[in-house]
Design a protein around this motif. Structure first.
Motif, PDB file in Angstrom:
ATOM      1  N   LEU A  13       0.831  -1.201   0.000  1.00  0.00           N
ATOM      2  CA  LEU A  13       0.000   0.000   0.000  1.00  0.00           C
ATOM      3  C   LEU A  13       0.869   1.255   0.000  1.00  0.00           C
ATOM      4  CD1 LEU A  13      -2.722   1.409   0.243  1.00  0.00           C
ATOM      5  CD2 LEU A  13      -2.580   1.125   2.733  1.00  0.00           C
ATOM      6  N   TYR A  14       1.926   1.250   0.798  1.00  0.00           N
ATOM      7  CA  TYR A  14       2.859   2.381   0.791  1.00  0.00           C
ATOM      8  C   TYR A  14       3.461   2.576  -0.605  1.00  0.00           C
ATOM      9  CZ  TYR A  14       7.112   5.061   1.616  1.00  0.00           C
ATOM     10  OH  TYR A  14       8.113   5.998   1.544  1.00  0.00           O
ATOM     11  N   ALA A  15       3.914   1.478  -1.227  1.00  0.00           N
ATOM     12  CA  ALA A  15       4.537   1.559  -2.553  1.00  0.00           C
ATOM     13  C   ALA A  15       3.546   2.065  -3.595  1.00  0.00           C
ATOM     14  CB  ALA A  15       5.085   0.194  -2.961  1.00  0.00           C
ATOM     15  N   LEU A  16       2.268   1.696  -3.464  1.00  0.00           N
ATOM     16  CA  LEU A  16       1.266   2.156  -4.426  1.00  0.00           C
ATOM     17  C   LEU A  16       1.145   3.672  -4.405  1.00  0.00           C
ATOM     18  CD1 LEU A  16      -1.151   1.572  -6.370  1.00  0.00           C
ATOM     19  CD2 LEU A  16      -2.599   1.527  -4.320  1.00  0.00           C
ATOM     20  N   VAL A  17       1.036   4.252  -3.209  1.00  0.00           N
ATOM     21  CA  VAL A  17       0.888   5.710  -3.103  1.00  0.00           C
ATOM     22  C   VAL A  17       2.196   6.425  -3.426  1.00  0.00           C
ATOM     23  CG1 VAL A  17       0.244   7.597  -1.551  1.00  0.00           C
ATOM     24  CG2 VAL A  17      -0.932   5.395  -1.400  1.00  0.00           C
ATOM     25  N   ARG A  18       3.327   5.812  -3.088  1.00  0.00           N
ATOM     26  CA  ARG A  18       4.631   6.458  -3.321  1.00  0.00           C
ATOM     27  C   ARG A  18       5.047   6.405  -4.778  1.00  0.00           C
ATOM     28  NH1 ARG A  18       8.248   8.758  -4.720  1.00  0.00           N
ATOM     29  NH2 ARG A  18      10.324   9.073  -3.790  1.00  0.00           N
ATOM     30  N   TRP A  19       4.784   5.299  -5.466  1.00  0.00           N
ATOM     31  CA  TRP A  19       5.346   5.111  -6.801  1.00  0.00           C
ATOM     32  C   TRP A  19       4.304   4.985  -7.910  1.00  0.00           C
ATOM     33  CZ3 TRP A  19      10.176   6.307  -6.413  1.00  0.00           C
ATOM     34  CH2 TRP A  19      10.896   5.984  -5.263  1.00  0.00           C
ATOM     35  N   GLY A  20       3.033   4.907  -7.584  1.00  0.00           N
ATOM     36  CA  GLY A  20       2.021   4.711  -8.606  1.00  0.00           C
ATOM     37  C   GLY A  20       1.581   6.006  -9.267  1.00  0.00           C
ATOM     38  N   SER A  21       0.923   5.884 -10.416  1.00  0.00           N
ATOM     39  CA  SER A  21       0.316   7.043 -11.057  1.00  0.00           C
ATOM     40  C   SER A  21      -1.001   7.372 -10.359  1.00  0.00           C
ATOM     41  CB  SER A  21       0.073   6.761 -12.539  1.00  0.00           C
ATOM     42  OG  SER A  21      -0.891   5.724 -12.695  1.00  0.00           O
ATOM     43  N   GLY A  22      -1.607   8.485 -10.742  1.00  0.00           N
ATOM     44  CA  GLY A  22      -2.855   8.877 -10.112  1.00  0.00           C
ATOM     45  C   GLY A  22      -3.954   7.848 -10.300  1.00  0.00           C
ATOM     46  N   ARG A  23      -4.062   7.320 -11.499  1.00  0.00           N
ATOM     47  CA  ARG A  23      -5.092   6.318 -11.762  1.00  0.00           C
ATOM     48  C   ARG A  23      -4.809   5.036 -11.007  1.00  0.00           C
ATOM     49  NH1 ARG A  23      -6.369   6.998 -18.271  1.00  0.00           N
ATOM     50  NH2 ARG A  23      -6.712   9.269 -18.216  1.00  0.00           N
ATOM     51  N   GLU A  24      -3.548   4.646 -10.952  1.00  0.00           N
ATOM     52  CA  GLU A  24      -3.196   3.443 -10.209  1.00  0.00           C
ATOM     53  C   GLU A  24      -3.511   3.609  -8.719  1.00  0.00           C
ATOM     54  OE1 GLU A  24       0.493   1.638 -12.881  1.00  0.00           O
ATOM     55  OE2 GLU A  24       0.896   3.192 -11.377  1.00  0.00           O
ATOM     56  N   ILE A  25      -3.235   4.794  -8.185  1.00  0.00           N
ATOM     57  CA  ILE A  25      -3.542   5.035  -6.774  1.00  0.00           C
ATOM     58  C   ILE A  25      -5.049   4.956  -6.530  1.00  0.00           C
ATOM     59  CG2 ILE A  25      -3.471   6.769  -4.944  1.00  0.00           C
ATOM     60  CD1 ILE A  25      -0.831   7.759  -6.120  1.00  0.00           C
ATOM     61  N   ALA A  26      -5.829   5.548  -7.438  1.00  0.00           N
ATOM     62  CA  ALA A  26      -7.284   5.544  -7.256  1.00  0.00           C
ATOM     63  C   ALA A  26      -7.843   4.123  -7.289  1.00  0.00           C
ATOM     64  CB  ALA A  26      -7.928   6.409  -8.341  1.00  0.00           C
ATOM     65  N   TRP A  27      -7.479   3.356  -8.333  1.00  0.00           N
ATOM     66  CA  TRP A  27      -7.988   1.989  -8.446  1.00  0.00           C
ATOM     67  C   TRP A  27      -7.433   1.107  -7.326  1.00  0.00           C
ATOM     68  CZ3 TRP A  27     -12.128   1.500 -11.065  1.00  0.00           C
ATOM     69  CH2 TRP A  27     -12.344   2.200 -12.248  1.00  0.00           C
ATOM     70  N   GLY A  28      -6.152   1.260  -7.019  1.00  0.00           N
ATOM     71  CA  GLY A  28      -5.534   0.414  -5.998  1.00  0.00           C
ATOM     72  C   GLY A  28      -6.110   0.649  -4.612  1.00  0.00           C
ATOM     73  N   THR A  29      -6.271   1.939  -4.230  1.00  0.00           N
ATOM     74  CA  THR A  29      -6.827   2.214  -2.901  1.00  0.00           C
ATOM     75  C   THR A  29      -8.285   1.777  -2.796  1.00  0.00           C
ATOM     76  OG1 THR A  29      -7.264   4.487  -3.659  1.00  0.00           O
ATOM     77  CG2 THR A  29      -5.260   4.105  -2.368  1.00  0.00           C
ATOM     78  N   ALA A  30      -9.043   1.877  -3.893  1.00  0.00           N
ATOM     79  CA  ALA A  30     -10.422   1.375  -3.870  1.00  0.00           C
ATOM     80  C   ALA A  30     -10.444  -0.132  -3.632  1.00  0.00           C
ATOM     81  CB  ALA A  30     -11.124   1.731  -5.177  1.00  0.00           C
ATOM     82  N   PHE A  31      -9.530  -0.854  -4.305  1.00  0.00           N
ATOM     83  CA  PHE A  31      -9.450  -2.302  -4.122  1.00  0.00           C
ATOM     84  C   PHE A  31      -9.025  -2.651  -2.698  1.00  0.00           C
ATOM     85  CE2 PHE A  31      -7.013  -6.319  -4.414  1.00  0.00           C
ATOM     86  CZ  PHE A  31      -8.019  -7.151  -4.895  1.00  0.00           C
ATOM     87  N   VAL A  32      -8.038  -1.927  -2.171  1.00  0.00           N
ATOM     88  CA  VAL A  32      -7.578  -2.173  -0.797  1.00  0.00           C
ATOM     89  C   VAL A  32      -8.704  -1.920   0.197  1.00  0.00           C
ATOM     90  CG1 VAL A  32      -6.018  -1.326   1.005  1.00  0.00           C
ATOM     91  CG2 VAL A  32      -5.145  -1.736  -1.303  1.00  0.00           C
ATOM     92  N   THR A  33      -9.497  -0.874  -0.028  1.00  0.00           N
ATOM     93  CA  THR A  33     -10.618  -0.580   0.874  1.00  0.00           C
ATOM     94  C   THR A  33     -11.610  -1.732   0.925  1.00  0.00           C
ATOM     95  OG1 THR A  33     -10.388   1.787   0.406  1.00  0.00           O
ATOM     96  CG2 THR A  33     -12.470   1.052   1.360  1.00  0.00           C
ATOM     97  N   VAL A  34     -11.918  -2.299  -0.233  1.00  0.00           N
ATOM     98  CA  VAL A  34     -12.848  -3.433  -0.279  1.00  0.00           C
ATOM     99  C   VAL A  34     -12.281  -4.626   0.491  1.00  0.00           C
ATOM    100  CG1 VAL A  34     -13.962  -5.110  -1.809  1.00  0.00           C
ATOM    101  CG2 VAL A  34     -13.896  -2.681  -2.440  1.00  0.00           C
ATOM    102  N   VAL A  35     -10.983  -4.895   0.273  1.00  0.00           N
ATOM    103  CA  VAL A  35     -10.356  -6.034   0.955  1.00  0.00           C
ATOM    104  C   VAL A  35     -10.330  -5.804   2.465  1.00  0.00           C
ATOM    105  CG1 VAL A  35      -8.205  -7.328   1.217  1.00  0.00           C
ATOM    106  CG2 VAL A  35      -8.990  -6.669  -1.058  1.00  0.00           C
ATOM    107  N   VAL A  36     -10.020  -4.586   2.895  1.00  0.00           N
ATOM    108  CA  VAL A  36      -9.967  -4.288   4.331  1.00  0.00           C
ATOM    109  C   VAL A  36     -11.346  -4.474   4.969  1.00  0.00           C
ATOM    110  CG1 VAL A  36      -9.633  -2.436   6.014  1.00  0.00           C
ATOM    111  CG2 VAL A  36      -7.973  -2.761   4.190  1.00  0.00           C
ATOM    112  N   VAL A  37     -12.376  -3.957   4.319  1.00  0.00           N
ATOM    113  CA  VAL A  37     -13.735  -4.125   4.854  1.00  0.00           C
ATOM    114  C   VAL A  37     -14.101  -5.608   4.937  1.00  0.00           C
ATOM    115  CG1 VAL A  37     -16.178  -3.684   4.408  1.00  0.00           C
ATOM    116  CG2 VAL A  37     -14.498  -1.854   4.073  1.00  0.00           C
TER     117      VAL A  37
END
Length: 377
Positions: free
Chosen positions: A105-129
């Motif tokens: 998750l840290y690497a996604l926000v640090r090294w990802g593009s804006g679209r990658e961050i948006a899609w990745g954090t949405a996916f992580v949120t679903v998994v966390v819930v």
């Protein structure tokens, strides 16, 4: 549908992502050892082989977390989500080593593009819930887990912003250096081409009557042209380079005597009054370029000039440069300064000095610049 801010959505990946290195392999080794040991020694772990295999599936994700941050996040958090589903349906256990997905998750926000961050954090949120629901987490666990995830995202965003700010500063510094080098290139070309033109005119005058002198003039023109090409190539190479490259040091006051010449009209006389040493490099280089540009203007524009004098004198905490010629000053108002004079005035002002140019009291044209020895940074 979730609305993503346009600035984030179009944010590109950082350009300074390092390749896979020794620390990455060390991380993989530590995680592999931790997951393997935990899957063996934990007595309460159900479906032990399956859990161990799924945990080890994170290894590629840990290696790709910077070069393919979204893919790594989908793999790592996908494994975590699969374990949560299996925990709901078949009461499969979980490993503490799976906390390694937080690195993804840290690497996604640090090294990802804006679209990658948006899609990745949405996916992580679903998994966390899903994981909190599967683990029947209480409110304290939900609050603590949410705070931890937000802290990781915030930390990655801070490091990303700091790195971006540093890169912008470096680009600004390089652009300023390129502007300065472009000014140097202008001064070099103008000076040498003017000298070549004057020597060519002199050669044309004496070609018919003094062939030997004409041959010497041609040799001087060849030497001047060779030196001009060498300096131009050096400057252009520096301007093309993205990173700093090694190049010859800029000339200074000690190099001004090389501009002196006799036997050619106008003759150039150089006088240094103890100012050729112990000068800061910016001041030293600026004095040389100011003198060179002033000499170029005198050679090109002074009418019927027979002599150009270059004098540098130390005056306490300042250095005074005076370039004068004995040419004829045309009647009428003083013309507006051109780009050359404006550039010289700007160069002097950047160092906290003063600059003046105009007709001399005894005729001709006079250029004077006063620069403080302790120039502004």
């Amino acid at each position: 549908m979730v609305t993503v801010p346009r600035s984030l959505w179009h944010e590109p990946r950082p350009a300074d992502a390092p390749p896979i290195g020794r620390l990455d392999w060390l991380l993989v080794g530590v995680f592999t050892a931790a997951a393997s040991v935990e899957s063996i020694i934990r007595p309460d772990l159900a479906w032990r082989p399956l859990v161990a295999v799924l945990a080890l599936a994170l290894i590629p994700a840990l290696l790709w977390r910077r070069i393919r941050p979204l893919t790594a996040t989908l793999i790592g958090w996908g494994v975590a989500g699969l374990l949560a589903v299996l925990q709901l349906t078949a009461h499969v256990g979980d490993l503490y080593a799976m906390m390694a997905v937080l690195i993804l998750l840290y690497a996604l926000v640090r090294w990802g593009s804006g679209r990658e961050i948006a899609w990745g954090t949405a996916f992580v949120t679903v998994v966390v819930v899903l994981g909190m629901y599967a683990g029947s987490a209480g409110w304290a666990d939900v609050f603590g887990g949410t705070v931890l995830l937000l802290l990781i995202v915030a930390l990655a965003a801070v490091f990303r912003y700091r790195a971006d700010l540093w890169q912008r500063r470096q680009r600004e510094i390089r652009n300023q250096e390129r502007v300065a080098l472009a000014r140097e290139l202008h001064d070099i070309v103008a000076h040498h081409v003017s000298a070549i033109a004057v020597q060519a005119q002199a050669g044309g005058v004496v070609a018919a009557t003094q062939p030997a002198t004409a041959a010497e003039v041609l040799a001087a023109i060849e030497s001047e042209a060779t030196r001009t090409l060498a300096e131009m190539r050096s400057m252009v190479r520096v301007l093309r380079e993205e990173e700093a490259v090694a190049y010859e040091p800029q000339p200074g006051v000690a190099d001004l005597p090389a501009l002196a010449r006799a036997g050619v009209t106008p003759a150039v006389e150089v006088s240094l009054d103890g100012a050729a040493s112990r000068l800061p490099r910016p001041v030293d280089a600026a004095l040389y370029r100011l003198a060179q540009e002033s000499l170029t203007n005198a050679v090109r524009h002074a009418r019927n000039a027979t002599r150009v004098g270059i004098a540098v004198r130390r005056e306490g905490d300042a250095v005074r440069l005076r370039v004068s010629d004995d040419g004829q000053t045309p009647p009428g108002p003083v013309p507006e300064p051109g780009f050359g004079l404006l550039g010289m005035a700007e160069r002097a002002q950047l160092l906290g000095g003063s600059f003046a140019a105009g007709p001399g009291p005894d005729g001709g044209w006079v250029v004077e610049a006063v620069l403080p020895v302790a120039a502004k940074a």
